[in-house]
Design a protein around this motif. Structure first.
Motif, mmCIF file in Angstrom:
data_model
loop_
_atom_site.group_PDB
_atom_site.id
_atom_site.type_symbol
_atom_site.label_atom_id
_atom_site.label_comp_id
_atom_site.label_asym_id
_atom_site.label_seq_id
_atom_site.Cartn_x
_atom_site.Cartn_y
_atom_site.Cartn_z
ATOM 1 N N HIS A 1 -33.029 -12.153 40.887
ATOM 2 C CA HIS A 1 -31.722 -12.240 40.233
ATOM 3 C C HIS A 1 -30.872 -11.052 40.678
ATOM 4 O O HIS A 1 -31.229 -9.895 40.428
ATOM 5 N N ILE A 2 -29.755 -11.343 41.333
ATOM 6 C CA ILE A 2 -28.872 -10.294 41.857
ATOM 7 C C ILE A 2 -27.445 -10.617 41.423
ATOM 8 O O ILE A 2 -26.728 -11.378 42.078
ATOM 9 N N PRO A 3 -27.001 -10.044 40.292
ATOM 10 C CA PRO A 3 -25.724 -10.439 39.666
ATOM 11 C C PRO A 3 -24.491 -9.743 40.230
ATOM 12 O O PRO A 3 -23.687 -9.178 39.496
ATOM 13 N N ALA A 4 -24.317 -9.792 41.539
ATOM 14 C CA ALA A 4 -23.105 -9.271 42.184
ATOM 15 C C ALA A 4 -22.900 -10.095 43.443
ATOM 16 O O ALA A 4 -23.819 -10.212 44.267
ATOM 17 N N SER A 5 -21.723 -10.660 43.608
ATOM 18 C CA SER A 5 -21.498 -11.636 44.670
ATOM 19 C C SER A 5 -21.779 -11.069 46.056
ATOM 20 O O SER A 5 -22.491 -11.682 46.859
ATOM 21 N N GLU A 6 -21.226 -9.909 46.382
ATOM 22 C CA GLU A 6 -21.437 -9.335 47.704
ATOM 23 C C GLU A 6 -22.900 -8.944 47.907
ATOM 24 O O GLU A 6 -23.472 -9.167 48.988
#
Length: 293
Positions: free
Chosen positions: A220-225
């Motif tokens: 889970h990586i909650p940053a678009s870039e």
């Protein structure tokens, strides 16, 4: 009736919701925390209903949501009226909910061209496109980019276009994890999700395999870039907006070019005769025409 509601109490409710504490609301309103508490209690007594739950974060009840929407509409209309009369040049704040991928790609450039004479300050709240409509319903924002075409009560809904996603992975990840057929190897390979509300990857896999259970290695990586960076680094595969994928063609490979996933996006906003809100709606629509399908 709404006309019987003390406006200072209604505005105090909105301040508590926006600032998420009685103390912070008191500072904004230049009163004591005790006065804030007394106004909320008086408003609840007047309406005969509990309006908010003293939790962390503070939560509005259904009745509180109605009054929050009323207070936010009233504030915007008051600012617009004073501005048109030349009696107020203060900045008006517009609260908008927008999904992370739109925020990282086309949404901000759409707002950049608005004339400074409108004196708008944006309060953007990032939320999944399947959940932004809930913020409208709760009175927490005045407008939203949402996947839901069905207008929230008291709102208008306009289709913006479709945001296209593609299943992407790095060449090294493909060599290590994937084999033909893709429908067999992809469901067991590590996958990257934005957050626990993100179902784009599972939606793609269900269409590809008709299965319902997939790998337990779910990052889970909650940053678009950073999400795109993680895919490019080979941490897992993921559904990347076509707009972002085009700029990373050297590091990303489209796993299934004939299977794009399109997410329809709409613009919903309160039914307010507000020049500032109308100008933002036009700017967003124009930006979407260029960026979305």
């Amino acid at each position: 009736m709404m006309s019987d509601l003390p406006l200072d109490q209604v505005r105090t409710l909105l301040a508590v919701v926006d600032e998420q504490s009685f103390d912070a609301a008191a500072a904004v309103l230049h009163v004591t925390p005790s006065a804030v508490s007394q106004r909320i209690k008086a408003l609840e007594h007047r309406t005969g209903r509990v309006l908010l739950l003293r939790t962390k974060p503070i939560t509005l009840t259904a009745s509180g949501q109605v009054l929050a929407r009323f207070a936010r509409s009233l504030t915007q209309l008051e600012q617009d009226a004073l501005s048109e009369l030349g009696l107020d040049s203060s900045t008006r704040t517009l609260s908008i909910a927008v999904n992370a991928d739109s925020l990282a790609t086309w949404f901000l450039p759409s707002l950049a061209g608005l004339p400074s004479s409108l004196s708008i300050a944006f309060d953007l709240q990032r939320e999944d496109q399947d959940h932004t409509a809930a913020l409208l319903r709760e009175g927490l924002v005045m407008a939203a980019v949402t996947a839901s075409p069905q207008p929230v009560q008291g709102c208008t809904s306009v289709r913006l276009g479709r945001m296209r996603y593609r299943a992407m992975a790095s060449p090294a990840f493909i060599t290590r994890w994937l084999a033909s057929p893709l429908s067999t190897s992809l469901p067991t390979a590590p996958v990257i999700l934005f957050d626990r509300k993100d179902d784009l990857q599972d939606r793609f896999l269900r269409a590809l395999t008709r299965r319902r259970t997939f790998t337990q290695v779910r990052h889970h990586i909650p940053a678009s870039e950073s999400f795109v960076d993680a895919v490019a680094a080979g941490l897992g595969w993921g559904m990347v907006p076509e707009i972002q994928a085009a700029s990373r063609s050297d590091a990303l490979v489209d796993l299934s070019p004939d299977r794009p996933l399109d997410v329809p996006l709409c613009w919903q906003q309160w039914k307010l005769d507000s020049p500032a809100l109308a100008a933002v709606a036009d700017a967003v629509a124009n930006g979407a025409k260029t960026a979305l399908r």
